[in-house]
Design a protein around this motif. Structure first.
Motif, PDB file in Angstrom:
ATOM      1  N   VAL A  53      30.233 -46.102  54.817  1.00 21.08           N
ATOM      2  CA  VAL A  53      29.232 -45.404  54.035  1.00 21.08           C
ATOM      3  C   VAL A  53      27.804 -46.261  54.079  1.00 21.08           C
ATOM      4  O   VAL A  53      27.699 -47.098  54.668  1.00 21.08           O
ATOM      5  N   GLY A 121      25.197 -30.663  49.352  1.00 23.01           N
ATOM      6  CA  GLY A 121      25.479 -32.436  49.454  1.00 23.01           C
ATOM      7  C   GLY A 121      25.248 -32.976  50.713  1.00 23.01           C
ATOM      8  O   GLY A 121      25.508 -34.285  50.724  1.00 23.01           O
ATOM      9  N   ILE A 122      24.717 -32.260  51.602  1.00 22.91           N
ATOM     10  CA  ILE A 122      24.502 -32.933  52.909  1.00 22.91           C
ATOM     11  C   ILE A 122      23.142 -33.178  53.360  1.00 22.91           C
ATOM     12  O   ILE A 122      22.398 -32.222  52.917  1.00 22.91           O
ATOM     13  N   GLU A 138      23.986 -36.381  60.119  1.00 22.19           N
ATOM     14  CA  GLU A 138      24.323 -35.663  58.786  1.00 22.19           C
ATOM     15  C   GLU A 138      25.264 -36.598  57.936  1.00 22.19           C
ATOM     16  O   GLU A 138      26.262 -37.141  58.426  1.00 22.19           O
ATOM     17  N   LEU A 139      24.932 -36.921  56.639  1.00 26.52           N
ATOM     18  CA  LEU A 139      25.647 -37.440  55.670  1.00 26.52           C
ATOM     19  C   LEU A 139      25.951 -36.714  54.475  1.00 26.52           C
ATOM     20  O   LEU A 139      25.422 -35.848  54.176  1.00 26.52           O
ATOM     21  N   GLN A 140      27.308 -37.216  54.095  1.00 18.61           N
ATOM     22  CA  GLN A 140      27.938 -36.399  52.894  1.00 18.61           C
ATOM     23  C   GLN A 140      27.504 -37.148  51.700  1.00 18.61           C
ATOM     24  O   GLN A 140      27.843 -38.312  51.485  1.00 18.61           O
ATOM     25  N   PHE A 141      26.944 -36.537  50.649  1.00 22.16           N
ATOM     26  CA  PHE A 141      26.798 -37.022  49.421  1.00 22.16           C
ATOM     27  C   PHE A 141      27.986 -37.490  48.632  1.00 22.16           C
ATOM     28  O   PHE A 141      29.002 -36.717  48.761  1.00 22.16           O
ATOM     29  N   ASP A 144      25.349 -40.887  43.059  1.00 23.46           N
ATOM     30  CA  ASP A 144      23.837 -41.500  42.575  1.00 23.46           C
ATOM     31  C   ASP A 144      24.413 -42.726  41.547  1.00 23.46           C
ATOM     32  O   ASP A 144      25.471 -42.549  40.935  1.00 23.46           O
ATOM     33  N   SER A 153      21.607 -43.831  46.223  1.00 13.78           N
ATOM     34  CA  SER A 153      22.546 -42.661  46.335  1.00 13.78           C
ATOM     35  C   SER A 153      23.388 -43.153  47.531  1.00 13.78           C
ATOM     36  O   SER A 153      23.031 -44.014  48.356  1.00 13.78           O
ATOM     37  N   TYR A 155      26.209 -42.300  50.400  1.00 10.15           N
ATOM     38  CA  TYR A 155      26.531 -41.297  51.560  1.00 10.15           C
ATOM     39  C   TYR A 155      27.620 -41.969  52.507  1.00 10.15           C
ATOM     40  O   TYR A 155      27.588 -43.081  52.735  1.00 10.15           O
ATOM     41  N   THR A 156      28.348 -40.786  53.146  1.00 10.39           N
ATOM     42  CA  THR A 156      29.386 -41.094  54.081  1.00 10.39           C
ATOM     43  C   THR A 156      28.835 -40.138  55.316  1.00 10.39           C
ATOM     44  O   THR A 156      28.502 -38.859  55.368  1.00 10.39           O
TER      45      THR A 156
END
Length: 197
Positions: A53, A121-122, A138-141, A144, A153, A155-156
């Motif tokens: 993450v 959410g990207i 690209e990160l996935q939310f 927060d 925030s 992200y992964t």
């Protein structure tokens, strides 16, 4: 489905693992994705067993971003001291998603089942300043949270996080820099060989 969701479903008995250790003594368990023999040892392509993450700090009045990469109006958190300071809050909000955040070597990781990927959410993370369109991630939310009135925030990455390492003369695994010209050739060989399998 992200690479990390697939990664979690692996039969751990079929995949060799190694443990990386940083200078602070934190560890990171990794799968050996591929290995090749070089003139000076065995080179390994590694992927973390757990889900990596990243944490972004959103610009605020007190935010100092001189030494960090700009990401739209967010800043990638890389300072270990700041990460340790907000770690408890980040861990608490991820626990609400049944995810467990861990302070590991070279990257934060978590365990648990990721929520489904949603298009809104990207976030696209631009890497480098010269031609950001050539290097982005690209990160996935995930979640927060606030710490001392500062918004963060979590992200992964949607792409696998890979490390280049080698067995040293003592038989221990150490990271090597993929920036080195000789390492570029080895890294390409490891990556293409891995894709062929």
């Amino acid at each position: 489905m992200s690479s990390f969701e697939y990664n979690q479903e692996r039969d751990s008995e079929d995949i060799d693992r190694v443990t990386l250790t940083d200078e602070k003594g934190f560890t990171l368990d990794c799968y050996i994705e591929n290995a090749i023999e070089g003139n000076d040892g065995t080179y390994l392509l590694l992927m973390p067993v757990d889900i990596p993450v990243v944490i972004l700090s959103w610009d605020g009045e007190e935010e100092d971003s001189d030494n960090n990469e700009e990401i739209s109006n967010g800043v990638l958190l890389e300072d270990p001291i700041e990460i340790e300071e907000i770690f408890a809050d980040a861990k608490a909000v991820l626990a609400e998603l049944d995810l467990t955040l861990k302070l590991t070597a070279f990257t934060l990781t978590l365990t648990g089942e990721l929520p489904p990927i949603e298009d809104d959410g990207i976030l696209t993370l631009e890497l480098g300043n010269e031609e950001p369109s050539l290097e982005s991630e690209e990160l996935q939310f995930l979640k927060d949270f606030y710490h001392n009135k500062q918004k963060y925030s979590i992200y992964t990455p949607l792409s696998p996080l890979l490390f280049l390492a080698k067995y040293n003369l003592l038989g221990k695994v150490e990271l090597v820099s993929p920036e080195d010209q000789q390492m570029q050739v080895i890294l390409e060989e490891l990556l293409f060989d891995d894709m062929d399998e």
